[in-house]
Structures are given as C-alpha cells and as structure tokens.
Scaffold this motif. Structure first.
Motif, PDB file in Angstrom:
ATOM      1  N   ALA A 110      26.334  27.784  51.795  1.00 11.27           N
ATOM      2  CA  ALA A 110      25.589  26.548  52.093  1.00 11.27           C
ATOM      3  C   ALA A 110      25.283  25.735  50.842  1.00 11.27           C
ATOM      4  CB  ALA A 110      24.294  26.893  52.830  1.00 11.27           C
ATOM      5  N   GLY A 111      25.687  26.214  49.659  1.00  8.85           N
ATOM      6  CA  GLY A 111      25.525  25.423  48.445  1.00  8.85           C
ATOM      7  C   GLY A 111      24.732  26.062  47.329  1.00  8.85           C
ATOM      8  N   ALA A 112      24.130  27.227  47.556  1.00  8.28           N
ATOM      9  CA  ALA A 112      23.390  27.914  46.496  1.00  8.28           C
ATOM     10  C   ALA A 112      24.367  28.520  45.487  1.00  8.28           C
ATOM     11  CB  ALA A 112      22.510  29.014  47.102  1.00  8.28           C
ATOM     12  N   GLU A 113      23.823  28.991  44.379  1.00  7.64           N
ATOM     13  CA  GLU A 113      24.646  29.671  43.372  1.00  7.64           C
ATOM     14  C   GLU A 113      25.246  30.946  43.960  1.00  7.64           C
ATOM     15  OE1 GLU A 113      25.420  28.898  40.063  1.00  7.64           O
ATOM     16  OE2 GLU A 113      24.630  26.942  40.680  1.00  7.64           O
ATOM     17  N   ALA A 114      26.391  31.329  43.415  1.00  9.07           N
ATOM     18  CA  ALA A 114      27.026  32.582  43.855  1.00  9.07           C
ATOM     19  C   ALA A 114      26.119  33.758  43.513  1.00  9.07           C
ATOM     20  CB  ALA A 114      28.375  32.758  43.169  1.00  9.07           C
ATOM     21  N   PRO A 115      25.932  34.683  44.442  1.00  5.70           N
ATOM     22  CA  PRO A 115      25.097  35.844  44.128  1.00  5.70           C
ATOM     23  C   PRO A 115      25.758  36.715  43.065  1.00  5.70           C
ATOM     24  CG  PRO A 115      26.072  36.057  46.313  1.00  5.70           C
ATOM     25  CD  PRO A 115      26.461  34.712  45.796  1.00  5.70           C
ATOM     26  N   SER A 116      24.973  37.218  42.141  1.00  8.97           N
ATOM     27  CA  SER A 116      25.531  38.032  41.051  1.00  8.97           C
ATOM     28  C   SER A 116      26.179  39.311  41.587  1.00  8.97           C
ATOM     29  CB  SER A 116      24.448  38.373  40.034  1.00  8.97           C
ATOM     30  OG  SER A 116      23.414  39.127  40.647  1.00  8.97           O
ATOM     31  N   GLU A 117      25.743  39.783  42.745  1.00 13.86           N
ATOM     32  CA  GLU A 117      26.277  41.029  43.310  1.00 13.86           C
ATOM     33  C   GLU A 117      27.762  40.945  43.656  1.00 13.86           C
ATOM     34  OE1 GLU A 117      21.933  40.726  44.311  1.00 13.86           O
ATOM     35  OE2 GLU A 117      23.636  39.399  44.573  1.00 13.86           O
ATOM     36  N   ILE A 118      28.302  39.727  43.798  1.00 11.97           N
ATOM     37  CA  ILE A 118      29.720  39.623  44.186  1.00 11.97           C
ATOM     38  C   ILE A 118      30.676  39.701  43.006  1.00 11.97           C
ATOM     39  CG2 ILE A 118      29.158  38.265  46.235  1.00 11.97           C
ATOM     40  CD1 ILE A 118      30.602  35.911  44.627  1.00 11.97           C
ATOM     41  N   THR A 119      30.174  39.639  41.792  1.00 14.67           N
ATOM     42  CA  THR A 119      31.044  39.613  40.612  1.00 14.67           C
ATOM     43  C   THR A 119      32.132  40.688  40.641  1.00 14.67           C
ATOM     44  OG1 THR A 119      29.289  38.609  39.322  1.00 14.67           O
ATOM     45  CG2 THR A 119      31.084  39.623  38.094  1.00 14.67           C
ATOM     46  N   PRO A 120      31.829  41.942  40.971  1.00 15.42           N
ATOM     47  CA  PRO A 120      32.902  42.943  40.988  1.00 15.42           C
ATOM     48  C   PRO A 120      33.876  42.783  42.152  1.00 15.42           C
ATOM     49  CG  PRO A 120      30.716  43.999  41.039  1.00 15.42           C
ATOM     50  CD  PRO A 120      30.515  42.530  41.176  1.00 15.42           C
ATOM     51  N   PHE A 121      33.561  41.870  43.078  1.00 13.99           N
ATOM     52  CA  PHE A 121      34.380  41.745  44.282  1.00 13.99           C
ATOM     53  C   PHE A 121      35.178  40.453  44.346  1.00 13.99           C
ATOM     54  CE2 PHE A 121      30.679  44.398  45.391  1.00 13.99           C
ATOM     55  CZ  PHE A 121      31.357  45.581  45.607  1.00 13.99           C
ATOM     56  N   THR A 122      35.458  39.851  43.190  1.00 16.06           N
ATOM     57  CA  THR A 122      36.294  38.651  43.164  1.00 16.06           C
ATOM     58  C   THR A 122      37.748  39.046  42.930  1.00 16.06           C
ATOM     59  OG1 THR A 122      35.954  38.333  40.804  1.00 16.06           O
ATOM     60  CG2 THR A 122      34.378  37.236  42.279  1.00 16.06           C
ATOM     61  N   ALA A 123      38.635  38.101  43.123  1.00 18.46           N
ATOM     62  CA  ALA A 123      40.071  38.365  42.990  1.00 18.46           C
ATOM     63  C   ALA A 123      40.490  38.695  41.567  1.00 18.46           C
ATOM     64  CB  ALA A 123      40.867  37.167  43.501  1.00 18.46           C
ATOM     65  N   GLU A 124      39.655  38.350  40.591  1.00 17.70           N
ATOM     66  CA  GLU A 124      40.012  38.626  39.202  1.00 17.70           C
ATOM     67  C   GLU A 124      40.250  40.111  38.951  1.00 17.70           C
ATOM     68  OE1 GLU A 124      37.735  36.235  39.999  1.00 17.70           O
ATOM     69  OE2 GLU A 124      39.030  34.620  39.285  1.00 17.70           O
ATOM     70  N   ARG A 125      39.676  40.968  39.766  1.00 20.07           N
ATOM     71  CA  ARG A 125      39.881  42.409  39.548  1.00 20.07           C
ATOM     72  C   ARG A 125      41.338  42.812  39.784  1.00 20.07           C
ATOM     73  NH1 ARG A 125      37.360  42.551  44.831  1.00 20.07           N
ATOM     74  NH2 ARG A 125      38.429  43.969  46.253  1.00 20.07           N
ATOM     75  N   PHE A 126      42.105  41.964  40.448  1.00 23.97           N
ATOM     76  CA  PHE A 126      43.506  42.275  40.688  1.00 23.97           C
ATOM     77  C   PHE A 126      44.439  41.673  39.637  1.00 23.97           C
ATOM     78  CE2 PHE A 126      41.595  42.211  45.009  1.00 23.97           C
ATOM     79  CZ  PHE A 126      41.623  43.593  45.203  1.00 23.97           C
ATOM     80  N   HIS A 127      43.908  40.868  38.749  1.00 22.68           N
ATOM     81  CA  HIS A 127      44.724  40.253  37.696  1.00 22.68           C
ATOM     82  C   HIS A 127      44.943  41.292  36.599  1.00 22.68           C
ATOM     83  CE1 HIS A 127      43.608  35.876  38.846  1.00 22.68           C
ATOM     84  NE2 HIS A 127      43.837  36.627  39.881  1.00 22.68           N
ATOM     85  N   VAL A 128      46.170  41.686  36.404  1.00 22.67           N
ATOM     86  CA  VAL A 128      46.485  42.674  35.384  1.00 22.67           C
ATOM     87  C   VAL A 128      47.489  42.077  34.418  1.00 22.67           C
ATOM     88  CG1 VAL A 128      45.983  44.657  36.850  1.00 22.67           C
ATOM     89  CG2 VAL A 128      48.289  43.720  36.800  1.00 22.67           C
ATOM     90  N   GLN A 129      47.461  42.571  33.235  1.00 27.20           N
ATOM     91  CA  GLN A 129      48.400  42.123  32.215  1.00 27.20           C
ATOM     92  C   GLN A 129      49.781  42.632  32.584  1.00 27.20           C
ATOM     93  OE1 GLN A 129      47.025  42.995  28.323  1.00 27.20           O
ATOM     94  NE2 GLN A 129      48.979  42.566  27.366  1.00 27.20           N
ATOM     95  N   THR A 130      50.781  41.764  32.593  1.00 29.08           N
ATOM     96  CA  THR A 130      52.123  42.165  32.994  1.00 29.08           C
ATOM     97  C   THR A 130      53.018  42.577  31.842  1.00 29.08           C
ATOM     98  OG1 THR A 130      52.827  39.860  33.001  1.00 29.08           O
ATOM     99  CG2 THR A 130      52.064  40.784  35.100  1.00 29.08           C
ATOM    100  N   SER A 131      52.606  42.265  30.635  1.00 31.28           N
ATOM    101  CA  SER A 131      53.406  42.703  29.485  1.00 31.28           C
ATOM    102  C   SER A 131      52.472  43.136  28.362  1.00 31.28           C
ATOM    103  CB  SER A 131      54.337  41.581  29.020  1.00 31.28           C
ATOM    104  OG  SER A 131      53.568  40.485  28.588  1.00 31.28           O
ATOM    105  N   ILE A 132      53.004  43.944  27.497  1.00 27.93           N
ATOM    106  CA  ILE A 132      52.226  44.436  26.364  1.00 27.93           C
ATOM    107  C   ILE A 132      52.406  43.444  25.212  1.00 27.93           C
ATOM    108  CG2 ILE A 132      51.953  46.316  24.716  1.00 27.93           C
ATOM    109  CD1 ILE A 132      53.088  48.164  26.897  1.00 27.93           C
ATOM    110  N   PRO A 133      51.272  42.956  24.650  1.00 27.48           N
ATOM    111  CA  PRO A 133      51.414  42.010  23.535  1.00 27.48           C
ATOM    112  C   PRO A 133      52.069  42.664  22.318  1.00 27.48           C
ATOM    113  CG  PRO A 133      49.081  42.522  23.962  1.00 27.48           C
ATOM    114  CD  PRO A 133      49.912  43.262  24.976  1.00 27.48           C
ATOM    115  N   ALA A 134      52.799  41.851  21.563  1.00 30.81           N
ATOM    116  CA  ALA A 134      53.497  42.358  20.360  1.00 30.81           C
ATOM    117  C   ALA A 134      52.542  42.610  19.233  1.00 30.81           C
ATOM    118  CB  ALA A 134      54.576  41.376  19.938  1.00 30.81           C
TER     119      ALA A 134
END
Length: 134
Positions: A110-134
């Motif tokens: 409805a427009g309030a700030e995102a609850p802090s409790e959802i932080t571990p449940f965002t899609a960013e947890r699925f973003h993984v590094q696909t290559s090893i940096p040189a």
C-alpha cells in the motif's frame, strides 16, 4: 461426513458441507500437474493414521496442481524495479504465512517502506557469480 475436524491441520481440512480435503505432496515433476496412484496412496494412509474415522470412507475425486516453489523452498518477496507498484509474493505456504503477509506485506504493497524482515527473501539471493575473477 459429520463434523470431525474443528480446525484445519497441515494435511487435513473439513469443509462446511462435510467433505474432507486431504493432501500435501512435494514432487519435482516440472510442469506435470497430474496425480500418481502411489502418491495418492501415501496421502490416504497418512490421513487415516491421523484420523482413523476415514478408514471406511470413499475417495470422491483427486486432482493435482502445480505449486509455486523457489529453488531453495523459501518465499520470494520483491518490488518491481521497472513497474512501480507491482510486487512479487511467491511462496508455497500462503495459508500458513497469511497472518505475516497481512501484517508485514500489505502495508508495503500500500506504499509503506519494505519491511526489513524480507531482506533474506528477495531474488538477489539467487544471483551468483558465473565466472571467477582473474
């Protein structure tokens, strides 16, 4: 059936007209929304073990459905970056989490700030590094 369950359980619920709903299977079957007899048999055995009065009843119908599940099994909550006001709320246990959704997510939607409790449940947890940096 006559009233047997005053409250829903994890695997059993009774409707107002008396039908008993039973079920809860977790199978990785892709987009196949069918049912398998061995799975239905396990559901029935578990239901009778929990509620012996079901032993002499008949199954009227069965069905299968696809359940939304993330790869790790946890909910996914996210605000759209490209479409303000659009949100993702994906979870397998929407009924179990309904109270938390109403209290924490509804104000956010409805427009309030995102609850802090959802932080571990965002899609960013699925973003993984696909290559090893040189």
């Amino acid at each position: 059936m006559r009233p047997l369950l005053n409250l829903p359980t994890t695997y059993l619920r009774q409707t107002g007209e008396g039908s008993i709903l039973m079920g809860d299977s977790h199978e990785d079957v892709g987009f196949n929304d069918g049912t398998e007899t061995p799975v239905l048999a396990q559901i029935a055995k578990r239901a009778v073990r929990a509620l012996p009065a079901l032993a002499n009843t008949r199954v009227v119908r069965s069905w299968g459905a696809l359940r939304v599940m993330t790869p790790d099994g946890y909910p996914l909550y996210q605000a759209s970056e490209s479409h303000p006001g659009a949100f993702i709320a994906c979870c397998h246990s929407g009924v179990t989490l309904a109270a938390a959704h109403a209290k924490c997510l509804a104000p956010w939607f409805a427009g309030a700030e995102a609850p802090s409790e959802i932080t571990p449940f965002t899609a960013e947890r699925f973003h993984v590094q696909t290559s090893i940096p040189a």
